[in-house]
Structures are given as structure tokens and as C-alpha cells.
Design a protein around this motif. Structure first.
Motif, PDB file in Angstrom:
ATOM      1  N   ARG A   1       0.830  -1.211   0.000  1.00  0.00           N
ATOM      2  CA  ARG A   1       0.000   0.000   0.000  1.00  0.00           C
ATOM      3  C   ARG A   1       0.860   1.254   0.000  1.00  0.00           C
ATOM      4  O   ARG A   1       0.560   2.220  -0.694  1.00  0.00           O
ATOM      5  CB  ARG A   1      -0.968  -0.001   1.183  1.00  0.00           C
TER       6      ARG A   1
ATOM      7  N   GLY B   1       0.149   2.429  -3.489  1.00  0.00           N
ATOM      8  CA  GLY B   1      -1.111   3.105  -3.276  1.00  0.00           C
ATOM      9  C   GLY B   1      -2.163   2.224  -2.678  1.00  0.00           C
ATOM     10  O   GLY B   1      -1.880   1.129  -2.173  1.00  0.00           O
ATOM     11  N   GLY B   2      -3.419   2.670  -2.726  1.00  0.00           N
ATOM     12  CA  GLY B   2      -4.546   2.058  -2.026  1.00  0.00           C
ATOM     13  C   GLY B   2      -4.765   0.578  -2.158  1.00  0.00           C
ATOM     14  O   GLY B   2      -4.962  -0.106  -1.173  1.00  0.00           O
TER      15      GLY B   2
END
Length: 135
Positions: free
Chosen positions: A125, A129-130
Motif C-alpha cells: 500500500r 497506493g490504495g
């Protein structure tokens, strides 16, 4: 067969050695490299550093962990700290945090107690990223 472990034929053993040849060469190189550096560092100094590291680990375990050490996964209520249990007989132990930790201590202790799969997800993450990088 002995205790559920299959025997390996000589031909299979030769194939396994060939398959793992690069791994073995890498291990042998790193092992030699480690011992050269350990000798240069000094045996007595290395023993002192290892003793300091073990003491620090004990101090953190007392400060952070319920029970002061590893627990069976079923005894860990927090799913973020519960280690993956592979199918079969092996039982992977994990760590539960002590109750009542201050927020800063809780964050530090959780970082130290997080199992490798959950820690990999945290790193994914942060890096990508997400979402999960593998998904």
C-alpha cells in the motif's frame, strides 16, 4: 516412507541439487561473506552486540506483548496480528499486544508484532497506493 516424508530417488536428488544449485551458491557466498565481516568486526565485539540485541528484544517483548512471547494464532483476537495458518499440521505462532498501551507504544509494538503477510500488504500500500499490488 518415514513419518509421512516421501523418499527421494537418486535421480530425483540429482535433479533437486541441480535445481537448487544457484540457491546453494548464493547461500555459500553470503555465508563466507558474513564470516569474513564477523571476523573483521571482532568476535568479542560481535558477542557484545548480540547480547545487547537480545536484551533489547526482551525489553520490547515485556513492554509490548501479552504474555511476553509468541502465542497460538487462535489466542490472538486482532486479525491484523494473527498469522496465516497454512493447511496441514504446522502451527504458526504470532503475537498479541498488551492491553492499555499508549498510542505511540501501540504503534511501535504493532509494527514489531505484525506478521509477514500483513506487513507485506502494508508495504504494498505504501509503495503502490490504495489497492493490493498483486490484485
Amino acid at each position: 516412507q518415514s513419518r509421512g516424508v516421501p523418499r527421494v530417488s537418486p535421480a530425483q536428488a540429482a535433479r533437486l541439487r541441480a535445481w537448487n544449485g544457484l540457491d546453494w551458491a548464493l547461500y555459500a557466498h553470503l555465508n563466507r561473506s558474513f564470516w569474513r565481516r564477523a571476523e573483521a568486526f571482532g568476535a568479542a565485539r560481535l558477542r557484545r552486540e548480540v547480547a545487547r540485541l537480545r536484551q533489547r528484544r526482551q525489553d520490547l517483548a515485556r513492554r509490548c506483548l501479552r504474555g511476553g512471547g509468541p502465542l497460538p494464532a487462535r489466542a490472538i483476537a486482532d486479525g491484523r496480528l494473527r498469522p496465516f495458518q497454512p493447511p496441514g499440521r504446522a502451527q504458526i505462532l504470532g503475537y498479541a499486544l498488551r492491553a492499555g498501551l499508549a498510542p505511540a507504544d501501540r504503534e511501535l509494538c504493532a509494527r514489531l508484532a505484525t506478521p509477514e503477510l500483513q506487513y507485506k500488504d502494508i508495504l504494498d500500500r505504501r509503495q503502490f497506493g490504495g489497492g493490493n499490488a498483486s490484485g
